[in-house]
Design a protein around this motif. Sequence first.
Motif, PDB file in Angstrom:
ATOM      1  N   ASP A   1      -2.621   1.164  -8.521  1.00  0.00           N
ATOM      2  CA  ASP A   1      -1.914  -0.119  -8.448  1.00  0.00           C
ATOM      3  C   ASP A   1      -2.910  -1.272  -8.514  1.00  0.00           C
ATOM      4  OD1 ASP A   1       0.589   1.037  -8.200  1.00  0.00           O
ATOM      5  OD2 ASP A   1       0.561   1.011  -6.002  1.00  0.00           O
TER       6      ASP A   1
ATOM      7  N   VAL B   1      -5.513  -1.633  -5.419  1.00  0.00           N
ATOM      8  CA  VAL B   1      -5.099  -1.829  -4.032  1.00  0.00           C
ATOM      9  C   VAL B   1      -5.974  -0.987  -3.107  1.00  0.00           C
ATOM     10  CG1 VAL B   1      -3.218  -1.426  -2.383  1.00  0.00           C
ATOM     11  CG2 VAL B   1      -2.729  -2.481  -4.606  1.00  0.00           C
ATOM     12  N   GLN B   2      -6.230   0.257  -3.495  1.00  0.00           N
ATOM     13  CA  GLN B   2      -7.041   1.137  -2.652  1.00  0.00           C
ATOM     14  C   GLN B   2      -8.452   0.592  -2.475  1.00  0.00           C
ATOM     15  OE1 GLN B   2      -6.221   4.208  -0.911  1.00  0.00           O
ATOM     16  NE2 GLN B   2      -8.107   3.398  -0.015  1.00  0.00           N
TER      17      GLN B   2
ATOM     18  N   TYR C   1       0.837  -1.199   0.000  1.00  0.00           N
ATOM     19  CA  TYR C   1       0.000   0.000   0.000  1.00  0.00           C
ATOM     20  C   TYR C   1       0.874   1.252   0.000  1.00  0.00           C
ATOM     21  CZ  TYR C   1      -3.492   3.450   1.305  1.00  0.00           C
ATOM     22  OH  TYR C   1      -4.320   4.544   1.310  1.00  0.00           O
TER      23      TYR C   1
ATOM     24  N   GLY D   1      -4.801  -4.462  -7.674  1.00  0.00           N
ATOM     25  CA  GLY D   1      -5.072  -5.226  -6.478  1.00  0.00           C
ATOM     26  C   GLY D   1      -5.346  -6.682  -6.816  1.00  0.00           C
TER      27      GLY D   1
ATOM     28  N   SER E   1      -1.754   3.786  -4.760  1.00  0.00           N
ATOM     29  CA  SER E   1      -2.655   2.655  -4.548  1.00  0.00           C
ATOM     30  C   SER E   1      -3.991   2.794  -5.274  1.00  0.00           C
ATOM     31  CB  SER E   1      -2.892   2.438  -3.050  1.00  0.00           C
ATOM     32  OG  SER E   1      -1.717   1.942  -2.454  1.00  0.00           O
TER      33      SER E   1
END
Length: 479
Positions: free
Chosen positions: A173, A193-194, A165, A175, A170
């Motif tokens: 990025d 990711v977030q 993170y 996930g 993020s």
Amino acid sequence: MPLKNFKYNEMKKIIILTLTLATLTFLGCEDYMDISPKGKVIPETIDHYQELMSNRNKFQIGPTNMFQLSDEIVMYDDEINRLFTKIIETENTYLFRDHIYLSTDDPDSDWESLYGQIYVCNVVLDNIDQAEGNNEELRKQVKGEALAQRAHAFFWLINLYAKQYDNTTSATDLGVPMPVEADVNATLERTTVQAVYSLIENDLLEAEKVLPLTPEFNYRPSKPGVQGLLAKMYLNMGKFDKALEYANKSLSEYSFLYDYKTFDFHPFMPKFMGPFPWPSVVIDDQEAVWGRSPSFPFPYTVAVYITDELKALYDEGDRRYYFSFIEASMFGPNLHGPSIIAPGLRHRSGIHTAELYLIRAECNARLGNAAAAINDLNTLREKRFNEGAFVAYPTDLSSDEALNLALKERRVELFLDGQRLFDLKRLNKEPRFAKTITRTFKGETYTIEPDDENYVLAIPKKVIALNPKIEQNPRAGRN
């Protein structure tokens, strides 16, 4: 969290899909979707859904693949063939190679078990509000358990199969696939990711409102267990004030620590049987606020050694070292030194009081509260040393000195829990803690830089073969 005698009653056969089908739910491959659960009981009542969430064999399992991905172990090519399972996969993991599993036929047990947990949670969340029954408190609790267990599974997935993170990247990025409904026809792509962290946070905050202070068994989530995972999540995100808040909340409810002076190896038994009367199963572990353990119990027992660097971090009289390294394992002596043994013959991957003390200490140190950090480290360490051997850290240290000690204590306390991969990923974001790892194996030297792409595990080839819409992680070219 008082212990209870564990009497495992057989659950009713409320099975919608097997684990394999549950996993393949997230692959979107219709060849695997000819589902006709003949002879199975379809859940209809609140009690039925509670029983789904009571599956200890499913929800007690944590991941295994991260154990060899650290800077704290050494393996030798003249001994790796002593491993009794997954020799190639272990070598691939230890060397941070591009893929642990080389074939599209090879299952990734971590991916499958974690998504299997998510599937069951989604079944419950899709149906619990309409389930038959009048026990509204139980309905809320079952829903809370499903939210918490789903969040826990996603926490492991995002930290194994996605980048660390970073609040600057993020939102873009990659996930992991993020199913929030039990839809067997869904073809899911990777979210960010977030987005996954936001789901984890929201699930845990909702679960915290309805879960009990003390679970019936510790593999089930509770309020302090959820607060502990929130502390762990916020630490991983670098939100130290929030991590401190939730570590405080969890420890205010439950803070038990074992005194290691009260354990020892049985004088008439081999040491590989473990210390006595150490708890040998997760549900008996009084430090477990939310107990989990990897599916494979012996990742370090054979042909794996501690590095000289880590060994030097243990102080004289530290019983954590005494209980973790023995002359010979149950599989015989190793060739290059003492055998590594998890004291309870199992590794821990849930939420434990010792880790919460360490989270609180690190956050206090980072936030300028050095004395509070040192007090927590001393509280933990006092329980871990031989009689008369404990020497307290001084409380007049600087914040940087306290932080270095907190990170040192994480390494010696959590060595056998497989935590180091995630600490490497987050600490490599800070230049002062970034680390290059060097491995020598079969005559070749492997260097893993702090920004190495293989800190992020490859999405299993089997998954991508079944759903090409799932994008593979970049690989470092280490075949």
